[in-house]
Structure formats: C-alpha cells, structure tokens
Motif scaffolding. Structure first.
Motif, PDB file in Angstrom:
ATOM      1  N   ALA A   1       0.708  -1.241   0.083  1.00  0.00           N
ATOM      2  CA  ALA A   1       0.049   0.108   0.069  1.00  0.00           C
ATOM      3  C   ALA A   1       0.762   1.208   0.089  1.00  0.00           C
ATOM      4  CB  ALA A   1      -1.094   0.085   1.244  1.00  0.00           C
ATOM      5  N   GLN A   2       1.763   1.316   0.568  1.00  0.00           N
ATOM      6  CA  GLN A   2       2.865   2.435   0.766  1.00  0.00           C
ATOM      7  C   GLN A   2       3.511   2.565  -0.684  1.00  0.00           C
ATOM      8  OE1 GLN A   2       5.778   1.694   4.048  1.00  0.00           O
ATOM      9  NE2 GLN A   2       4.061   1.692   5.434  1.00  0.00           N
ATOM     10  N   ARG A   3       3.806   1.564  -1.339  1.00  0.00           N
ATOM     11  CA  ARG A   3       4.175   1.677  -2.513  1.00  0.00           C
ATOM     12  C   ARG A   3       3.373   2.066  -3.542  1.00  0.00           C
ATOM     13  NH1 ARG A   3       6.863  -3.084  -0.872  1.00  0.00           N
ATOM     14  NH2 ARG A   3       5.394  -4.371  -2.182  1.00  0.00           N
ATOM     15  N   ARG A   4       2.168   2.036  -3.260  1.00  0.00           N
ATOM     16  CA  ARG A   4       0.824   2.386  -4.278  1.00  0.00           C
ATOM     17  C   ARG A   4       0.799   1.548  -5.566  1.00  0.00           C
ATOM     18  NH1 ARG A   4       0.287   5.167  -0.130  1.00  0.00           N
ATOM     19  NH2 ARG A   4      -0.157   7.199  -0.365  1.00  0.00           N
ATOM     20  N   GLU A   5       0.802   0.081  -5.009  1.00  0.00           N
ATOM     21  CA  GLU A   5       0.637  -0.835  -5.872  1.00  0.00           C
ATOM     22  C   GLU A   5      -0.716  -1.613  -5.742  1.00  0.00           C
ATOM     23  OE1 GLU A   5       5.179  -2.116  -6.024  1.00  0.00           O
ATOM     24  OE2 GLU A   5       3.995  -3.459  -4.930  1.00  0.00           O
ATOM     25  N   PRO A   6      -1.789  -1.210  -6.204  1.00  0.00           N
ATOM     26  CA  PRO A   6      -3.078  -1.612  -6.032  1.00  0.00           C
ATOM     27  C   PRO A   6      -3.319  -3.204  -6.613  1.00  0.00           C
ATOM     28  CG  PRO A   6      -3.220  -0.353  -7.880  1.00  0.00           C
ATOM     29  CD  PRO A   6      -1.864   0.017  -7.239  1.00  0.00           C
ATOM     30  N   GLY A   7      -2.609  -3.329  -7.553  1.00  0.00           N
ATOM     31  CA  GLY A   7      -2.588  -5.048  -7.840  1.00  0.00           C
ATOM     32  C   GLY A   7      -2.277  -5.686  -6.841  1.00  0.00           C
ATOM     33  N   MET A   8      -1.120  -5.280  -6.226  1.00  0.00           N
ATOM     34  CA  MET A   8      -0.356  -6.327  -5.259  1.00  0.00           C
ATOM     35  C   MET A   8      -1.182  -6.279  -4.056  1.00  0.00           C
ATOM     36  SD  MET A   8       2.185  -8.086  -4.736  1.00  0.00           S
ATOM     37  CE  MET A   8       3.651  -7.924  -5.869  1.00  0.00           C
ATOM     38  N   VAL A   9      -1.807  -5.246  -3.767  1.00  0.00           N
ATOM     39  CA  VAL A   9      -2.677  -5.175  -2.462  1.00  0.00           C
ATOM     40  C   VAL A   9      -3.907  -6.083  -2.710  1.00  0.00           C
ATOM     41  CG1 VAL A   9      -4.283  -3.486  -1.016  1.00  0.00           C
ATOM     42  CG2 VAL A   9      -2.077  -2.859  -1.655  1.00  0.00           C
ATOM     43  N   ALA A  10      -4.513  -5.898  -4.047  1.00  0.00           N
ATOM     44  CA  ALA A  10      -5.532  -6.951  -4.129  1.00  0.00           C
ATOM     45  C   ALA A  10      -5.323  -8.400  -4.041  1.00  0.00           C
ATOM     46  CB  ALA A  10      -6.189  -6.616  -5.583  1.00  0.00           C
ATOM     47  N   LEU A  11      -4.060  -8.697  -4.441  1.00  0.00           N
ATOM     48  CA  LEU A  11      -3.552 -10.029  -4.592  1.00  0.00           C
ATOM     49  C   LEU A  11      -3.279 -10.600  -3.080  1.00  0.00           C
ATOM     50  CD1 LEU A  11      -2.298 -12.630  -5.645  1.00  0.00           C
ATOM     51  CD2 LEU A  11      -0.403 -11.465  -5.926  1.00  0.00           C
ATOM     52  N   LEU A  12      -2.669  -9.717  -2.223  1.00  0.00           N
ATOM     53  CA  LEU A  12      -2.404 -10.076  -0.879  1.00  0.00           C
ATOM     54  C   LEU A  12      -3.673 -10.026   0.015  1.00  0.00           C
ATOM     55  CD1 LEU A  12       1.068  -7.840  -0.431  1.00  0.00           C
ATOM     56  CD2 LEU A  12       0.660 -10.226  -0.157  1.00  0.00           C
TER      57      LEU A  12
END
Length: 610
Positions: free
Chosen positions: A555-566
């Motif tokens: 979330a801090q890196r602003r990666e919505p795809g990775m956040v959705a996956l996690l």
C-alpha cells in the motif's frame, strides 16, 4: 473434417460464454511462501507512482459476459483435484524462462511481426476498460508469481474475488525478473482455481502460442479443458510433446488430427497411448469420443462412469465438449472450481448449471444480473423442475410484484428458502436489483439488514444509504451501513459498537469484531475510540505478521494490484476462519491505494455473512 463441422459438434471456443478443490483455510500465520519478502529479485523501494483515480462510490456490478479479472494455471493446480489424467499432473516446468520467445519449438506463425503481441505488457483489460494501471503489481515479478502459486483455496469474500479477477486480467507491465509468458501462466492458473475459466482463457490468449513457455503450455491445457474446448489445445501440441506430459499431449495430438480429418494419424496416436499403459482407458475413451464427434473415429464409443472415482479437468472438459452427462455422484464431490466452470460452459446441461449457480454467484464468478438471467433461461425451458419454477416465481414477484409490500414479502421468502449459507447468500445476490428498486417508504420491519446486504452484493451503495434514517443505531443493518455507506455515518464510536455487540449472535462476537476492523481500516473511528472498543471486545487489530507487513508495504508503494492479491491471500477459506486483524489490514490497504469502494464492500460483506 472442417472446423465448421467441429464447431457445430463440440461447441468450442467460438461459442463459449460467459478450480481446484476448495481446501481448508491456510494457517493464517503462514499464508505466504518461504522467504516471502526476501527474494533475491526484490529491488530497492521505488518512488511511489501517482495513484490511479479512485473508483466511484458505487462499484459497478461484475459481468460474466465481460469479466473483470482472471485466473488459471496448471502449475499451481492441486494434484489431488484437477489432474490432467490419472497418470498424474503434467510436468509444468516451474523454472522461469528468461527468454521472450519461450521454448515452443519451430512453430509456424502466420502473423506479420508488427501484428504480434509483446510480452512486456500482457492482459486484456486497460484502465479505459475497467482494468488497473500497468504498474499495479510493481516491479517484483517472481515475488507476485510466488504468491499466486501459493494460493490453493477459495477466497472468502465475493468482492475480494471480483477485485482479484479485475487485477489479474489487467494489462500489466512484465517486471524484468520474470518472463511475461510465465507470469501469464501463474495469473491464469490462479484464475482457474478460483473458477474463472473464461477470464483465464483471456489471459492465455494474450500470449502468442509460439512464445509460450513450458509453464504456460501446461496452463493452456488446463484452461482449454476448463472451457470444454479441445480444439484450443492444438497450437500447443508440439511444445506439449517436447516439454510436457507426453501421453496426455499424444491424446491431444490425436484429437487435433481428427479435427483436421486425418483419421490415420489420430488412430496411430491413440494406439500408442493405449499400449503405454500409463493412462486410464476411460480417459482414452473420452478422447476417442471427441474423434467420433468429428467423424474421424472408426467405431462408436460407449462411456461408462461406474468405475470412475473422481472428476478431473480432462474428464470434465472432454465430457462437456461432447455432450456426455456427468453422473450426480461425481458432481457431488467435484472441486469448487469445476462447479464454476460448469456454470460458465453454455453447452453443459441446464440442470447442472443451475445446481452449481449458487456457489458461483456467492463467489463472484456470476454477477447478480448474470445469475438472474441464468435462472430466467432455465425457467423458460419446457417443463422446468418444480423447485426451480417455485424459485423463479418468487424472484419474479420480487421484481414485479403489484406493490412494494408484495415485492418485499417475496424477497424475504426467497431469502429464507435456501438451505445452507452459500444458497442464502446467493439469494441476496439474485435480488440485488429488486432490493435497490424498493421505495424507502415500504414497510420492511425494524432492521432490514438483508435488504441492505442484498443491495451491496451488487454495489448499490448510494441506493442503500437512503435507508439509513430508518435504521436503529446498534442494529445489524446499521452496522452494515456504518462500513458500507459511501460517506461516514454520524455518532459512530465505542458506545455504538458496544450497543451493536450486545445484540450480536455470531460466534465469539465475530461480527462485532469485523465491524470494528472495518471502521478502523476506513478511518471512520478515531484511535482512542477504536482502542476502547478493541479492549471491550478482546481483539488486537495491531497484530503484526509477515503478511500484514507485506500488504502494508504494498500500500505504501501504491501498488493496487499487489494489494488486491495480498488481500485475497489473507481471505482464503471461509469468513468464520478470517481473523479480524486481517480484515482491518485489508480494508486499510485498499483504502490507502484508492480502492475505497471495494474496501467498503468487503467490510460490509463480512457483516452480512457471519
């Protein structure tokens, strides 16, 4: 035999519409693979990119006709559930390929170089068509792929799966640390296990077949079987014979020869597989049934299921493609993913599709509109089953009753008619539009939490918020809207959460803990009030694990795809197995990367389903 005849006999990819066994929840302290967050290819943190625009306060309902996400792949399919054949799973070659061209051999490709697709960005959905930004997963390809391969079970949240499907189907940039074809294979593999067979095929078809790596070739086999489309295997046969499970690809070669009208080579290939003794004769007979459908078979083939103990992807795909009914006992034990594949395969008998539809709707594979359309189509068939006719009569009254009171009465009866949690939640999905159309002046009782929950299954949050003035603070419906409303409600604090908890009939007051987690994650309660409520409920939302650190850093890196996956990785299993601190971190991370609407829908769903 021409391809035209094949399309008529098999119902292949041109006619398709809009996975693995559901395993127990992974231990919550070890959701991620060993070495997670410490991979050698992890670069130093990069500057945060500009976040993509936030979604509107009312998320659009998902559609099966144009899915918003994807998943499927043979490399991550559980051997005990979606095996290619009885001889075991295909060797998928887990080693990532560094080459752009893959290792498919010298395949003829007719497109000019300028028309070929690059592996630097793979996926069908762009931001303009509902997808995420190309950098949504960041720059650590092996890191993302390891998470995808580690996920074996179902996602508890319908909205969590809808979001993950959208993320996986987005046209994302391929990091330097992984082949674009291998990453596509892992994305498609995960989609298959989630039951998203049509979206998985979209991912596989985003890579030119002569650039497919061994991993993608194996995934392609599972994908086309899941879509009951044996002709889709044909471009991958040379690479499959060279790098995959030789016997299963020999059967595929035989079927493809038959589709081309070459009965001699087809019969020779079938004979070699049978003489090897490595594959069940039943699976060979299914391949011969495909040959018979093309006219290349030399004898009739009788399929007897008496000695078949489980339903694999091979058996599902070829039986469905050739119109062979799968016995009810096998259907009763099939993996959850196969249930969803069944719903999405239009050539499947309507009875089987209807039986599997509640599961698919509750998981997010079917949108509310698609679910209602399927029920409507089934009821319009000649002499529909009595139970289905009664169900659709209630649903029809919910949408078009003479007055609001009659419509709400029909909805309430429809919600209570289902047996089991899955059927009851699927009923809420089916009535979403009817619930949203109900005027706020209707008499719906003191706490219409099911009405509100039904609206939010399809994202009708702006319509649901119009009922807030009729809710009692501390009631079930009030709690749903406290986290699901597009704007914060007034008077939310430790006292109102305590009032909610006093009427909480869930096990160990889990619903109240989820309410606190959702409010804290959305920032709708201040730290002091949250701490007080947490102490009263005996819950620690600040607990730290590898997973919580990983999703917070994404979330801090602003990666919505990775956040959705996690987020999906943190919601494996069923809702009653998800710890409240997981929901807190999921909602907070989604909120931080601009996915506020999805964060609210997931939090509200938790309160509806426990």
């Amino acid at each position: 035999m021409t391809k035209k005849m094949l399309a008529l006999t098999l119902g292949l990819s041109g006619t398709a519409l809009a996975a693995a066994l559901v395993l127990p929840a992974v231990a919550q302290e070890s959701l991620l693979p060993e070495g997670f967050g410490k991979s050698a290819d992890t670069p130093a943190p990069r500057p945060a990119p500009t976040p993509s625009p936030s979604p509107s306060s009312t998320p659009a309902p998902s559609s099966t006709a144009v899915p918003k996400g994807g998943s499927a792949g043979a490399t991550a399919l559980a051997p005990s559930t979606v095996a290619t054949l009885d001889s075991g799973d295909t060797d998928t070659g887990d080693e990532a390929s560094d080459g752009e061209e893959g290792t498919s051999g010298q395949l003829k490709y007719d497109l000019p170089p300028g028309a070929r697709r690059l592996l630097t960005r793979v996926g069908p959905l762009t931001p303009e068509t509902g997808g995420m930004a190309p950098d949504a997963f960041g720059v650590r390809g092996q890191y993302a792929a390891a998470i995808m391969r580690s996920m074996r079970g179902q996602v508890a949240s319908r909205w969590g799966q809808i979001l993950l499907r959208r993320a996986l189907a987005s046209a994302i940039d391929t990091p330097d640390t992984i082949s674009g074809a291998d990453l596509a294979a892992d994305r498609a593999g995960l989609l298959l296990r989630l039951g998203e067979s049509t979206t998985a095929r979209m991912i596989v078809q985003s890579v030119d077949y002569d650039r497919a790596t061994p991993r993608l070739v194996a995934t392609a086999q599972q994908t086309y079987l899941a879509n009951a489309d044996p002709s889709g295997l044909c471009p991958y046969v040379p690479a499959g014979l060279a790098h995959g499970d030789e016997q299963s690809w020999r059967l595929a070669a035989a079927m493809c020869a038959g589709m081309s009208g070459e009965a001699g080579p087809a019969g020779w290939a079938i004979g070699r597989v049978r003489s090897s003794g490595k594959i069940s004769n039943f699976d060979i007979l299914l391949a011969e049934r495909v040959l018979g459908a093309t006219g290349a078979g030399r004898r009739s083939t009788t399929i007897e299921w008496d000695k078949v103990g489980r339903l694999t992807s091979w058996r599902f795909g070829l039986a469905t493609a050739t119109g062979i009914d799968i016995p009810a006992p096998l259907r009763a034990t099939e993996a959850g993913s196969i249930r969803s594949w069944t719903v999405l395969a239009p050539m499947t008998p309507m009875g089987d599709r209807i039986a599997a539809a509640p599961y698919a709707a509750s998981r997010g594979v079917l949108s509310s509109e698609a679910y209602v359309s399927l029920l409507s189509a089934a009821s319009s068939e000649e002499e529909p089953p009595e139970a289905l006719a009664a169900q659709t009569d209630l649903l029809r009254s919910a949408f078009s009753g003479a007055n609001a009171a009659d419509r709400y009465t029909a909805m309430a009866e429809y919600w209570s008619a289902g047996t089991g949690a899955t059927a009851r939640y699927a009923a809420l999905v089916a009535t979403a539009r009817a619930a949203a159309a109900l005027p706020t002046g209707a008499d719906v009782g003191a706490d219409p939490w099911q009405l509100l929950g039904s609206m939010l299954t399809a994202g009708y949050d702006n319509r649901a918020v119009q009922w807030v003035s009729k809710l009692s603070v501390g009631g079930h419906g009030w709690g749903i809207m406290a986290v699901g409303s597009p704007r914060p409600l007034t008077g939310v604090g430790a006292g109102s959460i305590g009032s909610f908890a006093s009427d909480d009939d869930s096990a160990e007051t889990l619903r109240s803990k989820f309410l606190l987690a959702g409010l804290a994650g959305l920032g709708r309660i201040d730290a002091g009030q949250a701490s007080s409520a947490a102490s009263d409920l005996g819950v620690d939302l600040g607990k730290q694990t590898r997973w919580t650190r990983a999703i917070s850093e994404a979330a801090q890196r602003r990666e919505p795809g990775m956040v959705a996956l996690l987020a999906a990785a943190g919601m494996q299993g069923e809702w009653d197995k998800i710890p409240p601190y997981h929901l807190y971190h999921i909602v907070r991370a989604l909120h931080d990367v601009g996915l506020d609407a999805e964060a609210r829908m997931i939090a509200a769903e938790a309160l509806v389903r426990v």
